[in-house]
Design an enzyme around this catalytic site. Structure first.
Site, PDB file in Angstrom:
ATOM      1  CB  CYS B 153      32.520  12.460 -26.438  1.00 29.45           C
ATOM      2  SG  CYS B 153      32.550  14.067 -27.253  1.00 29.45           S
ATOM      3  CB  CYS B 156      30.791  15.525 -25.101  1.00 26.50           C
ATOM      4  SG  CYS B 156      30.732  15.202 -26.841  1.00 26.50           S
ATOM      5  CG  ASP B 157      30.788  13.533 -21.703  1.00 25.98           C
ATOM      6  OD1 ASP B 157      29.889  14.321 -22.072  1.00 25.98           O
ATOM      7  OD2 ASP B 157      30.765  12.321 -21.948  1.00 25.98           O
TER       8      ASP B 157
END
Lengths: 213, 328
Positions: B153, B156-157
């Protein structure tokens, strides 16, 4: 300038209409060496302003050291949620719950206020049986769509059993802590320091680990 | 600061009826992505008693950062669009089971849906809209280093890769989108693409030109993720020459497409060689009364707008099936 525009404010007001009983939102910050404290303060302040049942209490980590010790707060910005009787729910937010994380913050306010969705009886039974001290830390980033789910699950566990403490930690605000737990992907769930889960795991995955501790 | 508010999370319980195990539904929809939610709206408008079982409201759509090809919105965040869909479903009051996995389907005039939480629901027709799941690389090191540099993701990361080097596996829309997110943060981004060209939409690929720190490695596949406690390098192979190359990297983002979430249909419905559920132009599967729509089916091109169209078609077919079946 306000953090929330009119559109979001309207939606927030509508969501917070669901707040049942009073919630005491205890906010800790400090004046220096805390880049996100002013944003966090404004965030909590603006949200609590939207519903009279949300009571904000503001403390300083340094000058209100006694309060910080009482709630076991050692870093800021931090939010502690207490119920209407000022009982600690063991729900903590470290860092600004912005981005997607606003959803877990609102979820916690509603759940602490008594507005909760039912959990299946067999799950509740498993949660009630936990008799050891459990500390769940959920590392998140604000741009992570899966993260609020993991935070809401951890907080729900804390609400259902006072042996369980659950923290949301914004990973970029607390870099040394993120490094300590080798966080490079979120949501990362750390239970009692050593047990790890990755992703928005179902409540049963949390319980499977906790029951083995 | 941005706020990605998901207001449908907080709709009171008035519209969320829980499933009734003793009831026989006209339609049970399995999957709450665009296909499933559109099917729900169509079924409810037709007056069918309808239940919706989902693992995650919005499905893959809810995890998409920006959508620019769903007409009516020039740009919309995936979660926001999922919310709007969800709102439109909930205006009717629907029996809803969230966070549930279907483990088994028993066929018959009345069909049974078995869930992993032990509950069993019954319906005259089923619409399977279970979508797709991200495909993994299936190479050595991937599983061991997941969450330790192997990521799925990008939005997200990405923040963890500030001033670091990363590899993106995949040159489709998701891969190029991830590379664009990462290029703003990381020092260097290498896109490793199997084919000899990117297959992302031209408008996305064009944006890569604004970043000098993005490198394209076409005609290569990832063979191994190397690292002891954290990703240190990615080993790739030139598909033509077989030559191996090691790219030093602190992380690898995997965006190599997706696989159909069709396990629940194994042994029950006809699937194609990609494990997609085979449907005809009416969204009928190989079993009467079971319909399927969206990314889980063999309908070409996996798009939100296509999933929606197929979902509506499946709902209308299910309705016709019930009305024309003398047993009901």
């Amino acid at each position: 300038m306000a953090l929330f525009d009119d559109n979001i404010r309207t939606q927030l007001t509508h969501i917070l209409d669901g707040v049942k009983n009073e919630v005491n939102v205890v906010f800790f910050s400090q004046e220096i060496e805390c880049e996100s404290c002013s944003d966090a303060h404004q965030f909590v302040d603006e949200i609590c302003d939207l519903n009279p049942k949300l009571k904000m209490h503001r403390y300083n980590l340094v000058t209100d050291a006694e309060k910080a010790a009482e709630y076991n707060i050692d870093r800021v910005p931090a939010v502690v949620m207490l119920d209407q009787d000022n009982k600690d729910t063991n729900i903590r937010f470290f860092g600004v719950p912005g981005g997607y994380e606003i959803n877990s913050f609102l979820g916690a306010l509603l759940e602490v206020s008594g507005e909760r969705q039912d959990l299946p009886e067999e799950i509740l039974e498993r949660i009630r049986k936990i008799d050891k001290d459990i500390h769940i830390q959920v590392f998140v980033t604000m741009s992570c769509p899966h993260c609020p789910g993991a935070v809401i699950t951890a907080h729900r566990l804390a609400l259902e059993n006072s042996k369980i403490k659950a923290d949301m930690i914004e990973a970029n605000t607390f870099v040394p802590l993120s490094i300590k737990y080798n966080v490079s992907g979120v949501p990362k769930i750390v239970i009692n320091e050593v047990h790890e889960l990755l992703g928005d795991q179902p409540i049963t995955a949390f319980l499977d680990i906790i029951e083995k501790i | 600061m941005d706020f990605n508010l998901s207001s449908s999370l907080f709709v009171g319980e008035q519209k969320f009826n829980t499933f009734e195990p003793q009831k026989t539904y006209d339609v049970i929809i399995i999957g709450g992505g665009p296909a499933g939610m559109t099917a729900a709206v169509y079924c409810l408008r037709k007056g069918m008693t309808t239940g919706l079982i989902t693992r995650q409201v919005g499905g893959q759509m809810a995890e998409t950062a920006g959508i620019e090809n769903y007409l009516g919105y020039r740009y919309i965040n995936g979660l926001e669009l999922a919310d709007k869909f969800h709102d439109q479903v909930l205006q009717f009051g629907i029996d809803f089971e969230n966070d549930a996995n279907v483990t088994d389907i028993k066929d018959g005039l009345i069909k049974e849906v078995h869930l992993d939480n032990g509950r069993i629901f019954k319906a005259r027709t089923l619409i399977i809209t279970s979508g797709k799941l991200s495909r993994k690389l299936n190479v050595p090191g991937e599983k061991e280093l997941t969450g330790k540099g192997v990521a799925y993701c990008a939005i997200c990361d990405a923040p963890f890769y500030k001033n670091k080097k990363v590899v993106v596996a995949g040159g489709g829309n998701a891969g190029v989108g991830a590379a664009l997110d990462l290029a703003r943060i990381a020092t260097h981004v290498t896109i490793v693409q199997r084919r000899d060209r990117l297959i992302a939409d031209q408008v996305l690929s064009d944006k890569l030109k604004h970043y000098e720190n993005v490198e394209l490695l076409l005609g290569h596949v990832v063979k191994e993720v190397v690292g002891e406690h954290h990703v240190a390098a990615v080993r790739v192979e030139n598909r033509e020459t077989g030559e191996l190359l090691e790219i030093p990297a602190d992380g690898i983002f995997v965006e190599v497409g997706s696989i159909p979430n069709s396990e629940l249909a194994h042994g029950l419905l006809e699937l194609n060689d990609k494990n997609e559920i085979i449907v005809d132009e009416f969204c009928k599967t190989s079993k009467p009364g079971i319909f399927a729509a969206g990314d889980v089916t063999d309908v070409p091109y996996k798009q939100i707008i296509i999933a929606c169209g197929e979902g509506s078609k499946a709902a209308l077919s299910a309705t016709d099936y019930i009305l024309s079946n003398p047993n009901f």
